[in-house]
Design a protein around this motif. Sequence first.
Motif, PDB file in Angstrom:
ATOM      1  N   TRP A  85       0.832  -1.197   0.000  1.00 36.23           N
ATOM      2  CA  TRP A  85       0.000   0.000   0.000  1.00 36.23           C
ATOM      3  C   TRP A  85       0.873   1.255   0.000  1.00 36.23           C
ATOM      4  O   TRP A  85       0.614   2.203  -0.722  1.00 36.23           O
ATOM      5  N   TRP A  86       1.918   1.251   0.830  1.00 35.05           N
ATOM      6  CA  TRP A  86       2.820   2.400   0.923  1.00 35.05           C
ATOM      7  C   TRP A  86       3.507   2.652  -0.419  1.00 35.05           C
ATOM      8  O   TRP A  86       3.654   3.792  -0.843  1.00 35.05           O
ATOM      9  N   VAL A 134       2.393   1.765  -3.513  1.00 34.60           N
ATOM     10  CA  VAL A 134       1.428   2.202  -4.523  1.00 34.60           C
ATOM     11  C   VAL A 134       0.956   3.630  -4.272  1.00 34.60           C
ATOM     12  O   VAL A 134       0.831   4.420  -5.205  1.00 34.60           O
ATOM     13  N   ASN A 135       0.707   3.986  -3.019  1.00 37.42           N
ATOM     14  CA  ASN A 135       0.105   5.281  -2.723  1.00 37.42           C
ATOM     15  C   ASN A 135       1.087   6.395  -2.374  1.00 37.42           C
ATOM     16  O   ASN A 135       0.729   7.567  -2.485  1.00 37.42           O
ATOM     17  N   LYS A 136       2.263   6.067  -1.948  1.00 38.86           N
ATOM     18  CA  LYS A 136       3.219   7.096  -1.515  1.00 38.86           C
ATOM     19  C   LYS A 136       4.503   7.116  -2.329  1.00 38.86           C
ATOM     20  O   LYS A 136       4.927   8.156  -2.815  1.00 38.86           O
ATOM     21  N   ASP A 165       5.504   5.288  -5.260  1.00 39.36           N
ATOM     22  CA  ASP A 165       5.395   5.378  -6.721  1.00 39.36           C
ATOM     23  C   ASP A 165       5.041   6.780  -7.210  1.00 39.36           C
ATOM     24  O   ASP A 165       5.685   7.270  -8.140  1.00 39.36           O
ATOM     25  N   PRO A 166       4.026   7.452  -6.637  1.00 37.46           N
ATOM     26  CA  PRO A 166       3.738   8.809  -7.132  1.00 37.46           C
ATOM     27  C   PRO A 166       4.921   9.767  -6.961  1.00 37.46           C
ATOM     28  O   PRO A 166       5.192  10.591  -7.844  1.00 37.46           O
TER      29      PRO A 166
END
Length: 110
Positions: free
Chosen positions: A82-83, A85-87, A89-90
């Motif tokens: 989750w970390w 994908v949401n933090k 990678d962006p």
Amino acid sequence: MFEDPQAQANQERISRSDSQLQVQLTNRWQEFKTFKQLYGTIYIIVMLVWGACFPMIHGRWSAVIGMLWVGGWMIMNPLRRWWIVNKIDPKLDTKYPLTASRTDKNHSSK
């Protein structure tokens, strides 16, 4: 026989673009690898400290803490995903825009 200056210019531009992509991929892989190593180290340390505290807890709370400890092991991998994908990678997509659409952006081919 006939050399097209436009084709040669395009070839040079493609070559520069490819080298820029490779540089960004290498830098992204290094940063991502550093994140994974840091996350893994912190994860192990927290779980070891948590496990070392078991003997200090007595009574029914020791069973609850033990179950939470086992649950902690199970939840950390989905939390890491989750970390990422949401933090992570962006942030890396913004920092290395040429790598944003790549499927291998977080995996080194080396």
